[in-house]
Enzyme design. Structure first.
Site, PDB file in Angstrom:
ATOM      1  CB  CYS A 169      -0.777   0.064   0.857  1.00 28.94           C
ATOM      2  SG  CYS A 169      -2.325   0.982   0.766  1.00 28.94           S
ATOM      3  CG  HIS A 180      -3.773  -3.152   2.875  1.00 30.13           C
ATOM      4  ND1 HIS A 180      -2.948  -2.867   3.691  1.00 30.13           N
ATOM      5  CD2 HIS A 180      -4.368  -2.592   2.286  1.00 30.13           C
ATOM      6  CE1 HIS A 180      -2.468  -1.747   3.594  1.00 30.13           C
ATOM      7  NE2 HIS A 180      -4.017  -1.149   2.702  1.00 30.13           N
ATOM      8  CD  GLU A 231      -2.019  -6.085   4.915  1.00 29.20           C
ATOM      9  OE1 GLU A 231      -2.324  -4.599   5.547  1.00 29.20           O
ATOM     10  OE2 GLU A 231      -1.203  -6.746   3.846  1.00 29.20           O
TER      11      GLU A 231
END
Length: 208
Positions: free
Chosen positions: A80, A182, A184
């Site tokens: 990001c 993202h 994650e």
């Protein structure tokens, strides 16, 4: 294998660390540049504004060590804001100089779409890269951003996404790879991307 995650106050720091831990690797989270010398893989996370990001990196004396790490040829992953910081400058709040690792700028998403771009969107894979191993073309990832990269060299764009404009959602050059989304926060597909990065780092460690 030592994976280092740079701690400069990014809000997604601990979720990135958990994603790495889920792959069986315990990362070192640090704001100290001296540990970058020991890293086999370096991850720079990030959310928020370019101005805050670059100020925090300067305050922690991390800018030159990050650039020196990248110059060393060891694997680097930006997430990001960690992707946006790689470019020459961001247009956010006028102009904010960034790391200058990749040629190009960071521009604001167009006014005819809701900003920030928040939620799931597809990534088109433009060329093969180990970061995409086991990931299907058109897979969904989770985005939260108001700005996007405009690389000068289109060959660094390995994945792209449509949201008002078609933008570089994954870039790669030599040992550097970075995502606007993202991983994650992107479920099993995102975790697979972290697993792929760890494999890249392991292979580079063995090669050294």
């Amino acid at each position: 294998m030592k994976i280092v995650i740079v701690d400069y106050g990014a809000g997604n720091l601990h979720s990135v660390a958990r994603a790495v831990e889920d792959q069986g690797v315990r990362p070192l989270i640090t704001s100290s540049a001296r540990y970058l010398d020991e890293a086999d893989g370096l991850i720079v996370p990030g959310v928020g504004a370019a101005e805050d990001t670059m100020r925090n990196l300067r305050d922690h004396e991390l800018i030159e060590p990050i650039k020196e790490y990248i110059d060393s040829g060891r694997p680097f992953l930006g997430v990001c804001m960690g992707q946006q910081a790689l470019f020459e400058y961001s247009e956010e709040n006028g102009r904010q100089d960034c790391l200058g690792v990749l040629a190009g700028r960071i521009a604001r998403l167009p006014d005819d779409v809701k900003v920030p771009h928040m939620g799931w969107n597809r990534v088109r894979i433009l060329r093969d890269h180990p970061i995409f191993d086991g990931i299907e073309d058109g897979s969904y990832f989770y985005f939260v951003h108001s700005y996007y990269p405009q690389p000068d060299d289109p060959s660094v764009v390995i994945g792209e996404t449509d949201y008002g404009v078609t933008f570089a959602s994954v870039v790669a050059k030599d040992n550097v790879v970075a995502t606007q989304f993202h991983p994650e926060k992107s479920g099993e597909t995102g975790l697979r991307m972290y697993a792929n990065f760890l494999r890249i780092a392991k292979a580079a460690e063995v090669a050294r």
